[in-house]
Write a protein that holds these residues in place. Structure first.
Motif, PDB file in Angstrom:
ATOM      1  N   LEU A 169       0.846  -1.193   0.000  1.00  0.00           N
ATOM      2  CA  LEU A 169       0.000   0.000   0.000  1.00  0.00           C
ATOM      3  C   LEU A 169       0.881   1.244   0.000  1.00  0.00           C
ATOM      4  N   ASP A 170       0.626   2.138  -0.925  1.00  0.00           N
ATOM      5  CA  ASP A 170       1.443   3.347  -1.065  1.00  0.00           C
ATOM      6  C   ASP A 170       0.911   4.525  -0.270  1.00  0.00           C
ATOM      7  N   ILE A 171      -0.412   4.609  -0.135  1.00  0.00           N
ATOM      8  CA  ILE A 171      -1.039   5.754   0.535  1.00  0.00           C
ATOM      9  C   ILE A 171      -2.227   5.268   1.356  1.00  0.00           C
ATOM     10  N   VAL A 172      -2.295   5.679   2.614  1.00  0.00           N
ATOM     11  CA  VAL A 172      -3.512   5.477   3.390  1.00  0.00           C
ATOM     12  C   VAL A 172      -4.208   6.824   3.478  1.00  0.00           C
ATOM     13  N   GLU A 173      -5.480   6.840   3.124  1.00  0.00           N
ATOM     14  CA  GLU A 173      -6.227   8.094   3.073  1.00  0.00           C
ATOM     15  C   GLU A 173      -7.286   8.124   4.172  1.00  0.00           C
ATOM     16  N   ILE A 174      -7.180   9.130   5.039  1.00  0.00           N
ATOM     17  CA  ILE A 174      -8.115   9.295   6.150  1.00  0.00           C
ATOM     18  C   ILE A 174      -9.376   9.984   5.632  1.00  0.00           C
ATOM     19  N   ASN A 175     -10.503   9.336   5.811  1.00  0.00           N
ATOM     20  CA  ASN A 175     -11.764   9.866   5.312  1.00  0.00           C
ATOM     21  C   ASN A 175     -12.342  10.892   6.283  1.00  0.00           C
ATOM     22  N   CYS A 176     -12.221  12.170   5.914  1.00  0.00           N
ATOM     23  CA  CYS A 176     -12.877  13.271   6.627  1.00  0.00           C
ATOM     24  C   CYS A 176     -13.847  13.921   5.647  1.00  0.00           C
ATOM     25  N   HIS A 177     -14.558  13.086   4.932  1.00  0.00           N
ATOM     26  CA  HIS A 177     -15.272  13.532   3.743  1.00  0.00           C
ATOM     27  C   HIS A 177     -16.715  13.034   3.678  1.00  0.00           C
ATOM     28  N   CYS A 178     -16.958  11.794   4.056  1.00  0.00           N
ATOM     29  CA  CYS A 178     -18.281  11.192   3.908  1.00  0.00           C
ATOM     30  C   CYS A 178     -19.345  12.015   4.632  1.00  0.00           C
ATOM     31  N   ARG A 179     -20.498  12.175   4.003  1.00  0.00           N
ATOM     32  CA  ARG A 179     -21.568  12.963   4.627  1.00  0.00           C
ATOM     33  C   ARG A 179     -22.826  12.141   4.905  1.00  0.00           C
ATOM     34  N   GLN A 180     -22.729  10.816   4.805  1.00  0.00           N
ATOM     35  CA  GLN A 180     -23.869   9.968   5.136  1.00  0.00           C
ATOM     36  C   GLN A 180     -24.188  10.102   6.624  1.00  0.00           C
ATOM     37  N   ASP A 181     -25.462  10.232   6.950  1.00  0.00           N
ATOM     38  CA  ASP A 181     -25.868  10.481   8.340  1.00  0.00           C
ATOM     39  C   ASP A 181     -25.356   9.410   9.291  1.00  0.00           C
ATOM     40  N   GLU A 182     -25.347   8.161   8.821  1.00  0.00           N
ATOM     41  CA  GLU A 182     -24.906   7.069   9.682  1.00  0.00           C
ATOM     42  C   GLU A 182     -23.435   7.221  10.083  1.00  0.00           C
ATOM     43  N   MET A 201     -15.448  14.662  11.209  1.00  0.00           N
ATOM     44  CA  MET A 201     -14.077  14.665  11.720  1.00  0.00           C
ATOM     45  C   MET A 201     -13.482  16.063  11.709  1.00  0.00           C
ATOM     46  N   LEU A 202     -13.924  16.898  10.778  1.00  0.00           N
ATOM     47  CA  LEU A 202     -13.375  18.248  10.648  1.00  0.00           C
ATOM     48  C   LEU A 202     -13.664  19.104  11.877  1.00  0.00           C
ATOM     49  N   LYS A 203     -14.604  18.662  12.707  1.00  0.00           N
ATOM     50  CA  LYS A 203     -14.962  19.408  13.910  1.00  0.00           C
ATOM     51  C   LYS A 203     -14.246  18.881  15.152  1.00  0.00           C
ATOM     52  N   ILE A 232     -11.034  15.646   2.483  1.00  0.00           N
ATOM     53  CA  ILE A 232     -12.007  16.485   3.182  1.00  0.00           C
ATOM     54  C   ILE A 232     -13.076  16.980   2.210  1.00  0.00           C
ATOM     55  N   ARG A 233     -14.183  17.386   2.780  1.00  0.00           N
ATOM     56  CA  ARG A 233     -15.218  18.076   2.004  1.00  0.00           C
ATOM     57  C   ARG A 233     -15.079  19.568   2.272  1.00  0.00           C
ATOM     58  N   ALA A 234     -15.044  20.357   1.234  1.00  0.00           N
ATOM     59  CA  ALA A 234     -14.926  21.807   1.385  1.00  0.00           C
ATOM     60  C   ALA A 234     -16.272  22.424   1.736  1.00  0.00           C
ATOM     61  N   ASN A 235     -16.196  23.616   2.279  1.00  0.00           N
ATOM     62  CA  ASN A 235     -17.379  24.440   2.535  1.00  0.00           C
ATOM     63  C   ASN A 235     -18.416  23.767   3.429  1.00  0.00           C
ATOM     64  N   VAL A 236     -17.948  22.992   4.394  1.00  0.00           N
ATOM     65  CA  VAL A 236     -18.852  22.434   5.400  1.00  0.00           C
ATOM     66  C   VAL A 236     -19.259  23.557   6.346  1.00  0.00           C
ATOM     67  N   ASP A 237     -20.528  23.619   6.679  1.00  0.00           N
ATOM     68  CA  ASP A 237     -21.023  24.696   7.549  1.00  0.00           C
ATOM     69  C   ASP A 237     -20.220  24.760   8.847  1.00  0.00           C
ATOM     70  N   LEU A 294      -9.561  26.568   4.858  1.00  0.00           N
ATOM     71  CA  LEU A 294      -8.142  26.909   4.833  1.00  0.00           C
ATOM     72  C   LEU A 294      -7.495  26.602   6.183  1.00  0.00           C
ATOM     73  N   HIS A 295      -8.197  26.878   7.259  1.00  0.00           N
ATOM     74  CA  HIS A 295      -7.680  26.559   8.596  1.00  0.00           C
ATOM     75  C   HIS A 295      -7.444  25.055   8.720  1.00  0.00           C
ATOM     76  N   VAL A 296      -8.392  24.264   8.246  1.00  0.00           N
ATOM     77  CA  VAL A 296      -8.254  22.803   8.286  1.00  0.00           C
ATOM     78  C   VAL A 296      -7.080  22.363   7.424  1.00  0.00           C
ATOM     79  N   ALA A 297      -6.891  23.012   6.286  1.00  0.00           N
ATOM     80  CA  ALA A 297      -5.773  22.672   5.406  1.00  0.00           C
ATOM     81  C   ALA A 297      -4.434  22.888   6.112  1.00  0.00           C
ATOM     82  N   HIS A 298      -4.306  23.999   6.812  1.00  0.00           N
ATOM     83  CA  HIS A 298      -3.076  24.265   7.571  1.00  0.00           C
ATOM     84  C   HIS A 298      -2.878  23.215   8.667  1.00  0.00           C
ATOM     85  N   LEU A 299      -3.952  22.865   9.320  1.00  0.00           N
ATOM     86  CA  LEU A 299      -3.898  21.867  10.384  1.00  0.00           C
ATOM     87  C   LEU A 299      -3.416  20.522   9.843  1.00  0.00           C
TER      88      LEU A 299
END
Length: 236
Positions: free
Chosen positions: A95-108, A118-120, A143-148, A153-158
């Protein structure tokens, strides 16, 4: 594209010009696995593997791609409520890259604090750092952009400060049926992390607009489901 992006599918589409193939998303611990089952029960596609088989399954999938496309990097998009299961995936041979999912928006998924929720997390930087410091491969964070309520940009720096190699941004913008190119440019101009742009890559014109933002690379998902692309990825 959980439930779709497996080795069989990826081996078919890699020849279109991809140099990285992403498996997943996969759920790695009991809370995320239970959430995935609920998603399946309501009729949405999702990978559904038990805790005692998910890690060996990912390893087999990685091998299946590497056996056919030796020079293509393989990534696995994964979800977990703690870093340890993700670290375990990040030690899978090949495996070359492990990608952390901070993106899914399914309610479950968001209801258990995963996906875009996760962004919170106040400890998100530490969560990512633990993974980056203990895996045998590169680390990406999608990540998903423009989450309420979230400053992208702050998350990107983090994420950059946490030691991630890639920042994979679904540049979604509410009410707009196109990527948020201004946001991508803002992130690219103000960070050094390798930014992968995602969203609305379904034609040559949109690739050109995304490339102009300064991204390191771009990703394509739903536009390849049919297997019919009317543009050559490899020329970009």
């Amino acid at each position: 594209m959980a439930g779709i992006s497996n080795s069989e599918f990826l081996n078919k589409v890699i020849p279109y010009g991809f140099d990285v193939a992403t498996l997943g998303g996969y759920s790695l611990d009991e809370p995320t696995i239970e959430a995935s089952k609920k998603i399946v029960e309501r009729g949405r596609k999702e990978f559904d593997f038990s805790l005692d088989e998910i890690f060996s399954h990912i390893e087999k999938e990685v091998t299946s791609i590497k056996n056919v496309h030796r020079n293509v990097k393989v990534s696995a998009n994964v979800r977990a409520t703690t870093p340890q299961p993700i670290i375990e995936v990040g030690k899978i041979k090949g495996l070359d890259i492990v990608e952390i999912n901070c993106h899914c928006r399914q309610d479950e998924i968001t209801s258990i604090g995963c996906g875009q929720e996760m962004l919170k997390r106040p400890d998100l930087q530490d969560f990512i750092s633990q993974i980056a410091d203990n895996v045998d491969c590169e680390v990406s964070v999608k990540i998903r952009a423009n989450v309420d309520g979230i400053d992208t940009l702050h998350v990107a720096h983090l994420i950059e400060d946490a030691g991630a190699d890639y920042l994979h941004i679904d540049a979604m913008k509410n009410g707009v049926f196109d990527a948020d190119y201004d946001l991508l440019k803002k992130v690219c101009d103000n960070t050094k992390v390798k930014v992968i742009g995602n969203n609305s890559i379904n034609c040559e014109e949109n690739i050109k607009k995304m490339v102009k933002t300064g991204i390191y690379g771009f990703s394509i998902a739903r536009a390849v489901i049919s297997g019919n692309l009317d543009f050559k990825i490899s020329q970009f």
